[in-house]
Design a protein around this motif. Structure first.
Motif, PDB file in Angstrom:
ATOM      1  N   SER A  44      22.570  15.937  19.050  1.00 34.86           N
ATOM      2  CA  SER A  44      22.667  14.884  18.037  1.00 34.86           C
ATOM      3  C   SER A  44      22.048  13.592  18.551  1.00 34.86           C
ATOM      4  O   SER A  44      22.195  13.228  19.713  1.00 34.86           O
ATOM      5  CB  SER A  44      24.117  14.659  17.636  1.00 34.86           C
ATOM      6  OG  SER A  44      24.865  14.228  18.735  1.00 34.86           O
ATOM      7  N   HIS A  45      21.326  12.935  17.663  1.00 34.18           N
ATOM      8  CA  HIS A  45      20.690  11.675  18.010  1.00 34.18           C
ATOM      9  C   HIS A  45      20.534  10.820  16.761  1.00 34.18           C
ATOM     10  O   HIS A  45      20.454  11.326  15.651  1.00 34.18           O
ATOM     11  CB  HIS A  45      19.331  11.904  18.683  1.00 34.18           C
ATOM     12  CG  HIS A  45      18.367  12.681  17.841  1.00 34.18           C
ATOM     13  ND1 HIS A  45      18.404  14.048  17.762  1.00 34.18           N
ATOM     14  CD2 HIS A  45      17.363  12.277  17.026  1.00 34.18           C
ATOM     15  CE1 HIS A  45      17.448  14.457  16.942  1.00 34.18           C
ATOM     16  NE2 HIS A  45      16.800  13.402  16.471  1.00 34.18           N
ATOM     17  N   LYS A  46      20.510   9.522  16.955  1.00 35.55           N
ATOM     18  CA  LYS A  46      20.426   8.574  15.850  1.00 35.55           C
ATOM     19  C   LYS A  46      18.978   8.348  15.454  1.00 35.55           C
ATOM     20  O   LYS A  46      18.115   8.156  16.302  1.00 35.55           O
ATOM     21  CB  LYS A  46      21.076   7.251  16.250  1.00 35.55           C
ATOM     22  CG  LYS A  46      21.167   6.261  15.120  1.00 35.55           C
ATOM     23  CD  LYS A  46      21.892   5.011  15.559  1.00 35.55           C
ATOM     24  CE  LYS A  46      21.963   4.033  14.404  1.00 35.55           C
ATOM     25  NZ  LYS A  46      22.620   2.808  14.780  1.00 35.55           N
ATOM     26  N   VAL A  47      18.738   8.372  14.141  1.00 30.53           N
ATOM     27  CA  VAL A  47      17.422   8.073  13.594  1.00 30.53           C
ATOM     28  C   VAL A  47      17.645   7.050  12.490  1.00 30.53           C
ATOM     29  O   VAL A  47      18.180   7.384  11.434  1.00 30.53           O
ATOM     30  CB  VAL A  47      16.749   9.342  13.025  1.00 30.53           C
ATOM     31  CG1 VAL A  47      15.409   8.987  12.417  1.00 30.53           C
ATOM     32  CG2 VAL A  47      16.609  10.409  14.086  1.00 30.53           C
ATOM     33  N   LYS A  62      31.192   7.207  18.956  1.00 29.05           N
ATOM     34  CA  LYS A  62      31.698   5.983  18.356  1.00 29.05           C
ATOM     35  C   LYS A  62      30.626   5.290  17.512  1.00 29.05           C
ATOM     36  O   LYS A  62      30.918   4.731  16.461  1.00 29.05           O
ATOM     37  CB  LYS A  62      32.192   5.038  19.455  1.00 29.05           C
ATOM     38  CG  LYS A  62      32.889   3.812  18.936  1.00 29.05           C
ATOM     39  CD  LYS A  62      33.484   2.996  20.065  1.00 29.05           C
ATOM     40  CE  LYS A  62      34.263   1.823  19.509  1.00 29.05           C
ATOM     41  NZ  LYS A  62      34.922   1.057  20.567  1.00 29.05           N
ATOM     42  N   ALA A  63      29.391   5.364  17.938  1.00 27.66           N
ATOM     43  CA  ALA A  63      28.299   4.739  17.195  1.00 27.66           C
ATOM     44  C   ALA A  63      28.062   5.414  15.844  1.00 27.66           C
ATOM     45  O   ALA A  63      27.447   4.823  14.963  1.00 27.66           O
ATOM     46  CB  ALA A  63      27.017   4.777  18.019  1.00 27.66           C
ATOM     47  N   ARG A  82      37.404   9.889  10.267  1.00 20.84           N
ATOM     48  CA  ARG A  82      38.594   9.931  11.124  1.00 20.84           C
ATOM     49  C   ARG A  82      39.649  10.796  10.449  1.00 20.84           C
ATOM     50  O   ARG A  82      40.032  10.562   9.307  1.00 20.84           O
ATOM     51  CB  ARG A  82      39.131   8.528  11.338  1.00 20.84           C
ATOM     52  CG  ARG A  82      40.266   8.483  12.315  1.00 20.84           C
ATOM     53  CD  ARG A  82      40.667   7.065  12.585  1.00 20.84           C
ATOM     54  NE  ARG A  82      41.690   7.038  13.611  1.00 20.84           N
ATOM     55  CZ  ARG A  82      42.402   5.981  13.879  1.00 20.84           C
ATOM     56  NH1 ARG A  82      42.198   4.856  13.241  1.00 20.84           N
ATOM     57  NH2 ARG A  82      43.322   6.038  14.811  1.00 20.84           N
ATOM     58  N   TYR A  83      40.143  11.774  11.182  1.00 20.35           N
ATOM     59  CA  TYR A  83      41.203  12.641  10.681  1.00 20.35           C
ATOM     60  C   TYR A  83      42.557  11.978  10.909  1.00 20.35           C
ATOM     61  O   TYR A  83      42.659  10.988  11.633  1.00 20.35           O
ATOM     62  CB  TYR A  83      41.152  14.000  11.389  1.00 20.35           C
ATOM     63  CG  TYR A  83      40.067  14.910  10.844  1.00 20.35           C
ATOM     64  CD1 TYR A  83      40.374  15.937   9.971  1.00 20.35           C
ATOM     65  CD2 TYR A  83      38.736  14.728  11.189  1.00 20.35           C
ATOM     66  CE1 TYR A  83      39.398  16.763   9.470  1.00 20.35           C
ATOM     67  CE2 TYR A  83      37.739  15.546  10.696  1.00 20.35           C
ATOM     68  CZ  TYR A  83      38.083  16.564   9.831  1.00 20.35           C
ATOM     69  OH  TYR A  83      37.110  17.374   9.331  1.00 20.35           O
ATOM     70  N   TRP A  88      37.695  11.651  15.503  1.00 17.63           N
ATOM     71  CA  TRP A  88      36.516  11.448  14.670  1.00 17.63           C
ATOM     72  C   TRP A  88      35.655  12.704  14.768  1.00 17.63           C
ATOM     73  O   TRP A  88      35.260  13.112  15.855  1.00 17.63           O
ATOM     74  CB  TRP A  88      35.732  10.240  15.159  1.00 17.63           C
ATOM     75  CG  TRP A  88      36.430   8.943  14.875  1.00 17.63           C
ATOM     76  CD1 TRP A  88      37.384   8.348  15.632  1.00 17.63           C
ATOM     77  CD2 TRP A  88      36.215   8.093  13.742  1.00 17.63           C
ATOM     78  NE1 TRP A  88      37.787   7.168  15.034  1.00 17.63           N
ATOM     79  CE2 TRP A  88      37.070   6.984  13.889  1.00 17.63           C
ATOM     80  CE3 TRP A  88      35.379   8.146  12.625  1.00 17.63           C
ATOM     81  CZ2 TRP A  88      37.128   5.946  12.959  1.00 17.63           C
ATOM     82  CZ3 TRP A  88      35.415   7.124  11.702  1.00 17.63           C
ATOM     83  CH2 TRP A  88      36.281   6.036  11.862  1.00 17.63           C
ATOM     84  N   ARG A  89      35.378  13.307  13.605  1.00 14.80           N
ATOM     85  CA  ARG A  89      34.593  14.538  13.560  1.00 14.80           C
ATOM     86  C   ARG A  89      33.622  14.513  12.381  1.00 14.80           C
ATOM     87  O   ARG A  89      33.802  13.773  11.437  1.00 14.80           O
ATOM     88  CB  ARG A  89      35.497  15.761  13.428  1.00 14.80           C
ATOM     89  CG  ARG A  89      36.372  16.012  14.635  1.00 14.80           C
ATOM     90  CD  ARG A  89      37.205  17.258  14.428  1.00 14.80           C
ATOM     91  NE  ARG A  89      37.997  17.570  15.579  1.00 14.80           N
ATOM     92  CZ  ARG A  89      37.703  18.545  16.439  1.00 14.80           C
ATOM     93  NH1 ARG A  89      36.668  19.296  16.267  1.00 14.80           N
ATOM     94  NH2 ARG A  89      38.485  18.768  17.458  1.00 14.80           N
TER      95      ARG A  89
END
Length: 93
Positions: A44-47, A62-63, A82-83, A88-89
């Motif tokens: 996983s990576h942010k785009v 967290k980001a 957040r469950y 966090w999932r």
């Protein structure tokens, strides 16, 4: 004392099977072969404002909280939520 140590060591070898097992045992031809994992596995990576290559149901960083991401296999959209237990999932949404 030395004899007692030698007897204990020999018993340990027999218990672990090292005394009778050959050094290199060839696998039987009918044994199932484990699938190989690609070295270029997606992480996983942010785009820009979304995430790519996420794994549904896995923890999200967290980001990524309250952000969207796309699964690497299906391309479907998921959101980091957040469950009730505080985790966090990535959840379909």
């Amino acid at each position: 004392m030395l004899r007692k140590l030698a007897v204990t060591a020999a018993a340990g070898l027999v218990a672990t099977g090292m005394a009778t097992a050959p050094a290199s045992a060839a696998p039987s031809p009918t044994a199932p072969v484990a699938p190989t994992v690609s070295a270029a596995r997606c992480h996983s990576h942010k785009v820009h404002q979304h995430w790519e290559c996420i794994t549904p149901g896995s923890y999200c960083p967290k980001a990524a909280h309250l952000k969207y991401g796309y699964a690497y296999k299906t391309g479907k959209r998921y959101r980091c939520v957040r469950y009730t237990n505080g985790q966090w999932r990535w959840k379909r949404g």
